[in-house]
Design an enzyme around this catalytic site. Structure first.
Site, short mmCIF file in Angstrom:
data_model
loop_
_atom_site.label_atom_id
_atom_site.label_comp_id
_atom_site.label_asym_id
_atom_site.label_seq_id
_atom_site.Cartn_x
_atom_site.Cartn_y
_atom_site.Cartn_z
N ASN A 725 0.79 -1.31 -0.10
CA ASN A 725 -0.02 -0.12 0.02
C ASN A 725 0.74 1.31 0.00
OD1 ASN A 725 -1.98 2.05 0.38
ND2 ASN A 725 -2.45 1.54 2.54
N ARG A 730 0.74 5.36 -7.66
CA ARG A 730 -0.17 6.20 -8.55
C ARG A 730 0.91 6.22 -9.87
NH1 ARG A 730 -4.23 10.01 -7.88
NH2 ARG A 730 -4.09 9.64 -5.62
N ASP A 747 -10.39 7.88 -6.99
CA ASP A 747 -11.81 7.10 -7.10
C ASP A 747 -12.94 8.01 -6.82
OD1 ASP A 747 -11.40 7.42 -4.50
OD2 ASP A 747 -11.30 4.96 -4.02
N ASP A 748 -12.54 9.17 -5.83
CA ASP A 748 -13.82 9.88 -5.61
C ASP A 748 -13.97 11.09 -6.29
OD1 ASP A 748 -11.73 10.94 -4.38
OD2 ASP A 748 -12.64 11.32 -2.47
N GLU A 834 2.30 12.57 -2.23
CA GLU A 834 2.65 12.15 -3.76
C GLU A 834 2.49 13.15 -4.66
OE1 GLU A 834 -1.38 11.28 -4.24
OE2 GLU A 834 0.00 11.20 -2.52
N ASP A 835 1.45 14.03 -4.84
CA ASP A 835 1.08 14.82 -5.55
C ASP A 835 1.80 16.27 -5.50
OD1 ASP A 835 0.03 15.61 -3.19
OD2 ASP A 835 -1.90 15.98 -3.62
#
Length: 921
Positions: A725, A730, A747-748, A834-835
């Site tokens: 995980n 990504r 996903d949202d 991560e972004d």
């Protein structure tokens, strides 16, 4: 008396005179009377009762009618009768309704039967049309192949050359000093299609292996095990490598012994051609023990060379291996800003032996030195630098005598002073670091000079090399004038003026380039070894091995659920998003860097600063990416020339146009145990134009439910299983991603089709940048002297969140394989940022900000479960991430922008208390 008469009657009239007829008469009268009475009762009483009751019913008060005749409704007024009546009426109505439905169903069945017959006919017609189309496609493909065969020459791979073991016909050069690739390298062992196989000898198999520095040997062996070019098959090898140093002096073998051991190598083949002897140095006092050894045609890679020994274009000057078994600690590296530091320049060193006192010793083992001794400028250098220090025009620090015992050094070389940590502390305070080359010009480079260069680049002090004759590491492929100043010694009096005249922008550019060179080619054992192999491979013009793609392990899943259409997603007004008929998946063409290398590309790629349009933007191991050339060719001719057909209105909306008229994108969606939210998000992608496929990165160790039915959205859905995980998953370059364009989406996330298509069009105009929807920015916290992450509404931004953004697959390779591991480790530690890391990377490479499209600031779907970003610690972690990333990069790479791209079909909606931003359409 009466009783007596009665008794006589009963006795037949005998008695009291015997009168029997009287009895008979009275008996008849009695029967007649009884019959008459009964008749009156049975006839007249009902008539009288009927008359009476009828008279009562005729009364004025209708409510007193009790026994008269009543209607059906009146009878129902009785309670127990009313229920029965209601039941009767309800049943009657239901029977009527069922009959009506039966008739309707019969009518519908008849209509459906007609439609079924019509569909059967349509299917048959469609099958015929499909068969005809297949025939047309087959004929077209055949015609295309014929045209290609007529217009292109037939090429086949060359025959693999495997020379004999002895290579007896290989020509000999006049002298080993004259060795160059054309006369000392056997190209027949390195065909273009060989893949550059390298065989590495095991040093432990030879006596000199016990004399090697344990750290050097351990680091070298670890690097060899992971290198893509290393092979165990010596018969097919192109280059043979042997590690001979750094050696420990007490147990160092004699030169003659080492020479015999080298010549006895199993693949030496009498003269050592195609061999590379590597002598790595971990200390500044490493000696040049290979000088008195006959190495034949073997190439040499080390940090110390005399001009009689060094063969340009053949031998390699390597950097010292300081971090042998450890990664650099980025937290200890000072930031690149402020540009100017406490000292303008600094120098610490001590010259153990002068030039004239050492020339005789040099000649004793260097008999090929020709000409007179050069002028010794060291005295003039000392005098000039002391004068600058005494003038106090600038803070400078020069020391020509070590406080402690200086390090061992070669004759005429300036020895290092103090320990490494002390030297680094001084360099952290210095804008420039002076490096004075040895007084003996025949010593073209020494381990001491390379150590000074390494330390200066590591902490961001710009090297100033006094002595233009020096051969810096990897000098034939690195343009050192972009990261260092190389000044002839006679110009020592002009050095102060020159250093003061350099602008801050130039200083920052040189410092950034120096940091790039250090990270790429100097910092670790992997970098050093891979750089040496890359130089040899580049010299003999063999293409690099493509960087690997991440293999996607698919999770089996059932699909077939018809995806519905969300009205909010489908309502696009008059906007035509794309072609009416959905195109089949179309992968982006792959333009591999095969055999089209040019000298210009090679030189440019090695020396360029980080940027997306350079093949070696960040890495030392030749990252020739599968999508690299096509990315570079977005405006340079690699892409097919098609061009748009112009047009406006519907003609423009229905086609992509542009220089790449046919292109699709891949959706990469990260998810974690939110099946319902995921299914809804996938259904919203139904009918999205130009969508190639959807890659769902399943980030949970728990597999999806077996009974979960995945929607059918018209394109393939690939569910990829991950090893752990991690939010870094990504950005893995999955091999299933066959397009250059990637739409990274949570996903949202809730985006309309028209918004996605508009973002895709904008990205195609700026392929080297992140193009997305939610914008964020960073800010400097003055009280705490640190950076902050800000998500408030603003007309200025510096980041675009990758929860809904387009980017090029090229950056997925760089993020996963090239970006410092420390950043990915922090992402895993916080499960966050991560972004931000991707925005740092792209801005660092391009020196451009991202592009925000539309006025949307949020993109979460309404009613979805809360994500990690709603946690209270989320923003605190992002503050820490930004400050840590700045330390890793050495500066703040994010750039602010007020630029936003909106379509004329969009309207800006801002809260009433916010000032409207300028927008560019």
């Amino acid at each position: 008396e009466l009783m007596t008469g009665y008794t006589m009657l009963r006795n037949g009239g005998v008695g009291n005179g015997g009168q029997p007829w009287v009895l008979r008469w009275s008996s008849r009268i009695r029967l007649t009377w009884l019959s008459f009475t009964l008749f009156v009762i049975l006839v007249f009483f009902p008539l009288i009762a009927h008359y009476y009751l009828t008279t009562i019913d005729d009364a004025d008060d209708a409510g007193k009618r009790i026994f008269g005749p009543r209607t059906g409704n009146e009878l129902c007024e009785v309670k127990h009768v009313q229920d029965l009546c209601r039941i009767r009426e309800s049943v009657s109505e239901e029977l009527l309704q069922l009959e009506a439905k039966r008739q309707e169903l019969n009518s519908e069945i008849a209509k459906l039967n007609l439609k079924i017959e019509a569909c059967k006919k349509s299917i048959e017609n469609a099958k015929q049309d499909l068969l005809q189309l297949k025939n047309v496609i087959s004929q077209t493909e055949h015609s295309y192949k014929e045209l290609m065969a007529q217009n292109q020459p037939k090429l086949s791979l060359p025959i693999r050359l495997l020379p004999d073991k002895d290579d007896a016909t290989f020509p000999l050069p006049k002298s080993n000093r004259n060795c160059r690739l054309h006369n000392c390298f056997d190209y027949s062992r390195c065909p273009l299609t060989s893949g550059f196989p390298v065989y590495v000898y095991n040093s432990d198999d030879y006596p000199f292996g016990s004399s090697l520095d344990p750290l050097i040997k351990q680091a070298f062996e670890a690097t060899v095990r992971t290198n893509v070019y290393v092979t165990e098959n010596a018969n097919i090898a192109c280059v043979y490598i042997i590690l001979v140093g750094e050696m420990q002096e007490p147990i160092m073998p004699k030169p003659t012994e080492l020479e015999q051991q080298l010549h006895s190598l199993p693949y030496w083949r009498t003269d050592g051609h195609n061999h590379l002897i590597i002598n790595l140095s971990r200390r500044s006092e490493t000696q040049n023990f290979i000088y008195n050894i006959s190495t034949g045609r073997a190439m040499i890679a080390q940090s110390t060379f005399y001009d009689a020994q060094y063969r340009p274009g053949f031998d390699i000057v390597v950097s010292p291996l300081v971090h042998a078994m450890s990664e650099p600690n980025f937290l200890e590296i000072p930031p690149q800003v402020p540009v100017k530091r406490k000292y303008l320049f600094s120098f610490q060193g001590e010259k153990i032996e002068s030039l004239r006192s050492s020339l005789q010793e040099v000649r004793s083992f260097e008999e090929e030195i020709e000409g007179n001794a050069p002028a010794d400028y060291d005295d003039r250098i000392i005098t000039t630098l002391k004068a600058v220090q005494d003038s106090k025009l600038d803070f400078v620090l020069v020391e020509f005598t070590c406080k402690n015992q200086p390090k061992a050094s070669l004759p005429t070389e300036w020895a290092l002073c103090g320990e490494r940590d002390d030297r680094l502390e001084l360099l952290k305070l210095s804008t420039f670091a002076l490096i004075i080359t040895p007084g003996d010009t025949h010593l073209v480079i020494s381990a001491g000079c390379t150590m000074r260069l390494f330390e200066a680049l590591e902490v961001g002090a710009i090297p100033v090399v006094l002595g233009e004759q020096v051969q810096l590491p990897y000098n034939d492929v690195i343009r050192w004038n972009e990261a260092a100043l190389i000044i002839p010694k006679p110009r020592i009096t002009e050095v102060h003026f020159l250093l003061r005249s350099i602008s801050d922008n130039d200083l920052l550019a040189m410092r950034r380039q120096g940091r790039f060179l250090w990270e790429t080619y100097f910092s670790t054992s992997d970098n050093v070894f891979s750089t040496v192999l890359a130089i040899i491979r580049t010299r003999i013009q063999i293409p690099a091995a493509p960087i690997r793609e991440e293999p996607a392990v698919e999770i089996p899943h059932r699909s077939g659920k018809a995806a519905g259409t969300d009205p909010n997603m489908a309502d696009n007004g008059d906007l035509d998003l794309g072609p009416v008929e959905t195109e089949p998946p179309y992968a982006s063409p792959k333009y591999l860097r095969n055999f089209t290398l040019t000298a210009m590309d090679i030189y440019r790629n090695w020396n360029s600063a980080p940027g997306p349009f350079h093949l070696f933007p960040y890495t030392p191991f030749d990252p020739v990416l599968p999508s690299e050339a096509k990315f570079l060719g977005s405006g340079t001719g690699f892409r097919p020339i098609g061009g748009g057909a112009g047009g406006s209105g519907k003609e423009f909306q229905a086609a992509l146009g542009g220089n790449v008229p046919r292109e699709q994108f891949t959706v990469v969606m990260l998810t974690y145990e939110r099946e319902e939210v995921l299914m809804n998000s996938l259904e919203r992608l139904n009918g999205l134009p130009y969508l190639n496929k959807v890659v769902v990165v399943w980030n949970s160790p728990k597999l999806p439910s077996e009974d979960l039915l995945w929607p059918d959205i018209g394109v393939p859905i690939m569910v990829v299983r991950t090893e752990k995980n991690s939010l870094n998953n990504r950005f893995l370059p999955w091999d299933e991603i066959e397009t250059e364009a990637i739409l990274s989406i949570d996903d949202d996330a809730h985006l309309r089709h028209d918004e996605i298509m508009f973002g895709f069009r904008v990205w195609r105009e700026a392929r080297d940048r992140i193009v997305g929807f939610p914008g964020r920015y960073h800010a400097w916290d003055i009280p705490h002297q640190s950076w902050l992450y800000n998500s408030n509404y603003s007309c200025e931004l510096s980041m675009v969140l990758t929860g809904a953004a387009f980017f090029h697959k090229y950056y997925a390779y760089l993020y996963s394989y090239v970006m410092p591991q420390a950043i990915r480790d922090m992402v895993d530690e916080y499960i966050n940022c991560e972004d931000i890391a991707m925005n740092f990377l792209v801005s660092h490479l391009t020196r451009k900000p991202p592009i925000k499209v539309t006025s949307r600031w949020t993109f979460r779907c309404p009613g979805c479960p809360q994500a990690l970003s709603h946690d209270d610690s989320h923003f605190h972690e992002r503050h820490k991430c930004i400050n840590f990333f700045v330390k890793v990069y050495g500066y703040m790479p994010l750039l602010y922008t007020q630029f936003r791209v909106d379509s004329v079909l969009f309207k800006t909606r801002l809260p009433h208390d916010k000032t409207k931003c300028f927008k560019f359409i």
